[in-house]
Design an enzyme around this catalytic site. Structure first.
Site, PDB file in Angstrom:
ATOM      1  N   GLY A  13     -11.460  -2.294   9.850  1.00  0.00           N
ATOM      2  CA  GLY A  13     -11.299  -0.798   9.492  1.00  0.00           C
ATOM      3  C   GLY A  13     -12.856  -0.373   9.897  1.00  0.00           C
ATOM      4  O   GLY A  13     -13.248   0.599   9.043  1.00  0.00           O
ATOM      5  N   GLY A  17     -14.538   6.207   7.896  1.00  0.00           N
ATOM      6  CA  GLY A  17     -14.980   6.224   6.459  1.00  0.00           C
ATOM      7  C   GLY A  17     -16.183   5.270   6.238  1.00  0.00           C
ATOM      8  O   GLY A  17     -17.127   5.047   6.772  1.00  0.00           O
ATOM      9  N   TYR A 150      -1.154  -0.036  -5.189  1.00  0.00           N
ATOM     10  CA  TYR A 150      -2.291  -0.227  -4.269  1.00  0.00           C
ATOM     11  C   TYR A 150      -3.427  -0.660  -5.436  1.00  0.00           C
ATOM     12  O   TYR A 150      -4.136  -1.741  -4.990  1.00  0.00           O
ATOM     13  CB  TYR A 150      -2.925   1.397  -4.223  1.00  0.00           C
ATOM     14  CG  TYR A 150      -4.394   1.387  -3.704  1.00  0.00           C
ATOM     15  CD1 TYR A 150      -4.767   1.167  -2.497  1.00  0.00           C
ATOM     16  CD2 TYR A 150      -5.320   1.987  -4.616  1.00  0.00           C
ATOM     17  CE1 TYR A 150      -5.978   1.259  -1.845  1.00  0.00           C
ATOM     18  CE2 TYR A 150      -6.672   1.831  -4.274  1.00  0.00           C
ATOM     19  CZ  TYR A 150      -7.033   1.622  -2.633  1.00  0.00           C
ATOM     20  OH  TYR A 150      -8.401   2.013  -2.462  1.00  0.00           O
TER      21      TYR A 150
HETATM   22  P1  NAD Z   1     -10.614   5.383   6.086  1.00  0.00           P
HETATM   23  O1  NAD Z   1      -9.315   5.818   6.165  1.00  0.00           O
HETATM   24  O2  NAD Z   1     -11.635   6.464   6.381  1.00  0.00           O
HETATM   25  O3  NAD Z   1     -10.573   4.122   6.944  1.00  0.00           O
HETATM   26  C1  NAD Z   1      -9.767   2.888   6.858  1.00  0.00           C
HETATM   27  C2  NAD Z   1     -10.045   2.003   7.898  1.00  0.00           C
HETATM   28  O4  NAD Z   1      -9.079   0.906   7.675  1.00  0.00           O
HETATM   29  C3  NAD Z   1      -9.704   2.903   9.379  1.00  0.00           C
HETATM   30  O5  NAD Z   1     -10.716   2.293  10.409  1.00  0.00           O
HETATM   31  C4  NAD Z   1      -8.254   2.201   9.455  1.00  0.00           C
HETATM   32  O6  NAD Z   1      -7.952   2.156  10.865  1.00  0.00           O
HETATM   33  C5  NAD Z   1      -8.424   0.743   9.064  1.00  0.00           C
HETATM   34  N1  NAD Z   1      -7.282   0.401   8.811  1.00  0.00           N
HETATM   35  C6  NAD Z   1      -6.192   0.783   7.857  1.00  0.00           C
HETATM   36  N2  NAD Z   1      -5.256  -0.008   8.031  1.00  0.00           N
HETATM   37  C7  NAD Z   1      -5.387  -0.955   8.937  1.00  0.00           C
HETATM   38  C8  NAD Z   1      -4.734  -2.015   9.484  1.00  0.00           C
HETATM   39  N3  NAD Z   1      -3.533  -2.537   9.094  1.00  0.00           N
HETATM   40  N4  NAD Z   1      -5.238  -2.923  10.270  1.00  0.00           N
HETATM   41  C9  NAD Z   1      -6.504  -2.382  10.771  1.00  0.00           C
HETATM   42  N5  NAD Z   1      -7.243  -1.559  10.312  1.00  0.00           N
HETATM   43  C10 NAD Z   1      -6.658  -0.873   9.436  1.00  0.00           C
HETATM   44  O7  NAD Z   1     -10.684   4.838   4.654  1.00  0.00           O
HETATM   45  P2  NAD Z   1     -11.899   4.447   3.498  1.00  0.00           P
HETATM   46  O8  NAD Z   1     -11.802   5.456   2.506  1.00  0.00           O
HETATM   47  O9  NAD Z   1     -13.142   4.340   4.402  1.00  0.00           O
HETATM   48  O10 NAD Z   1     -11.355   3.103   3.194  1.00  0.00           O
HETATM   49  C11 NAD Z   1     -12.026   1.758   3.431  1.00  0.00           C
HETATM   50  C12 NAD Z   1     -11.515   0.735   2.328  1.00  0.00           C
HETATM   51  O11 NAD Z   1     -12.198   1.226   1.218  1.00  0.00           O
HETATM   52  C13 NAD Z   1      -9.992   0.444   2.115  1.00  0.00           C
HETATM   53  O12 NAD Z   1      -9.795  -0.804   1.757  1.00  0.00           O
HETATM   54  C14 NAD Z   1     -10.045   1.375   0.884  1.00  0.00           C
HETATM   55  O13 NAD Z   1      -8.787   0.994   0.111  1.00  0.00           O
HETATM   56  C15 NAD Z   1     -10.944   1.164   0.120  1.00  0.00           C
HETATM   57  N6  NAD Z   1     -11.486   2.195  -0.920  1.00  0.00           N
HETATM   58  C16 NAD Z   1     -11.502   3.529  -0.510  1.00  0.00           C
HETATM   59  C17 NAD Z   1     -11.790   4.529  -1.548  1.00  0.00           C
HETATM   60  C18 NAD Z   1     -12.038   5.918  -1.116  1.00  0.00           C
HETATM   61  O14 NAD Z   1     -11.957   6.638  -2.118  1.00  0.00           O
HETATM   62  N7  NAD Z   1     -12.163   6.347  -0.025  1.00  0.00           N
HETATM   63  C19 NAD Z   1     -12.048   4.053  -3.103  1.00  0.00           C
HETATM   64  C20 NAD Z   1     -11.746   2.609  -3.095  1.00  0.00           C
HETATM   65  C21 NAD Z   1     -11.524   1.780  -2.152  1.00  0.00           C
END
Ligand code: NAD
Length: 250
Positions: A13, A17, A150
């Site tokens: 990922g 983000g 989730y």
């Molecule tokens: P984002 O949507 O900006 O990035 C998510 C990334 O994960 C992207 O690169 C996407 O392509 C990749 N991804 C998603 N599903 C995938 C799959 N099946 N195979 C390969 N890649 C996949 O989101 P983010 O906010 O940067 O999230 C990153 C992590 O942080 C996630 O695990 C999310 O649950 C966690 N998180 C985010 C937040 C928030 O508020 N943004 C809070 C707590 C946890």
């Protein structure tokens, strides 16, 4: 002195983000990064932002054959891994009464099964003494309406860090979680199923629950992940490091 000089890091990922901000920071700290994501175009754009010392591999972490392909590229190009940031994840919002089987399966396929095999399949390439960081979430200890599948998936991730700390201790591989609170990334607007207006309202509502009165920036998670990846955290393993402006701490 750079914190990750010459290290080989895999980030799932990494196209957006938190993963993208961490990839940028790792490279600034001297690492070479291999980033994955599902869409080639976004991955290439991310690589252009990272600028140097970056390899991209398109793949879905919930598909085991994609993980095999990822690690075949890492083996061929670098021969080993020092740092794994198992970060890919997502979650649509669905209250219990309305959630479908597809919602449940998709959430657990990516966040739990995908992360489990991301780590398992990295082990043969892992250097003893390396660092594994798993992205959980503050939701792993909170009761958030609409987020039950989730949050449960992220609680599973938090527990993986406990068991794997024990399983990998003889190889001196440290395993820790980072648990972001609400962070300003595209996720809320693009993956949760909310409209742009609903996403804005949800972000404002989350911010009101945070002692620091604001959501976090991806770079603030990247800083914590860099700490856990580096020797600065050499006596830290099995922890869940919340980076949440105090949201789940008070
Ligand atoms: P984002 O949507 O900006 O990035 C998510 C990334 O994960 C992207 O690169 C996407 O392509 C990749 N991804 C998603 N599903 C995938 C799959 N099946 N195979 C390969 N890649 C996949 O989101 P983010 O906010 O940067 O999230 C990153 C992590 O942080 C996630 O695990 C999310 O649950 C966690 N998180 C985010 C937040 C928030 O508020 N943004 C809070 C707590 C946890």
């Amino acid at each position: 002195m750079k914190k990750l000089e010459g290290k080989i890091a895999v980030i799932t990922g990494g196209s957006s983000g938190i993963g993208l901000a961490t990839a940028k920071r790792f490279v600034e700290e001297g690492a070479h990064v291999v980033i994955t994501g599902r869409r080639e175009k976004e991955l290439k754009e991310a690589a252009a932002l990272i600028e140097r010392n970056v390899t991209t591999v398109v793949g879905d972490v919930s598909r085991l054959e994609d993980l095999d392909r990822l690690y075949a590229v890492v083996k061929e190009k670098y021969g080993h891994i020092d740092i794994l940031f198992a970060n890919a994840g997502a979650g649509t919002i669905a209250p219990l009464a309305m959630a479908t089987e597809a919602h449940f399966d998709q959430t657990f396929d990516v966040n739990v099964k995908g992360l489990f095999f991301t780590v398992q399949k990295a082990l043969p390439l892992f250097k003893d003494g390396g660092s594994i960081i798993l992205t959980s979430s503050v939701s792993n200890v909170l009761g958030l309406p609409g987020f039950s599948a989730y949050a449960a998936s992220k609680a599973a991730v938090r527990n993986f860090a406990r068991a794997w700390t024990m399983e990998l201790k003889d190889r001196k591989i440290r395993v820790n979680c980072v648990s972001p609170g609400p962070i300003d990334t595209p996720a809320l607007a693009t993956t949760t199923g909310l409209t742009a207006e609903q996403a804005k309202q949800a972000a404002a509502q989350f911010a009101s629950q945070i002692p620091m009165g604001r959501s976090g920036k991806p770079e603030e998670i990247a800083a914590a992940v860099t700490f856990l990846a580096s020797d600065e955290s050499s006596f830290i393993t099995g922890v869940d490091l919340a980076v949440d402006g105090g949201m789940a701490q008070v």
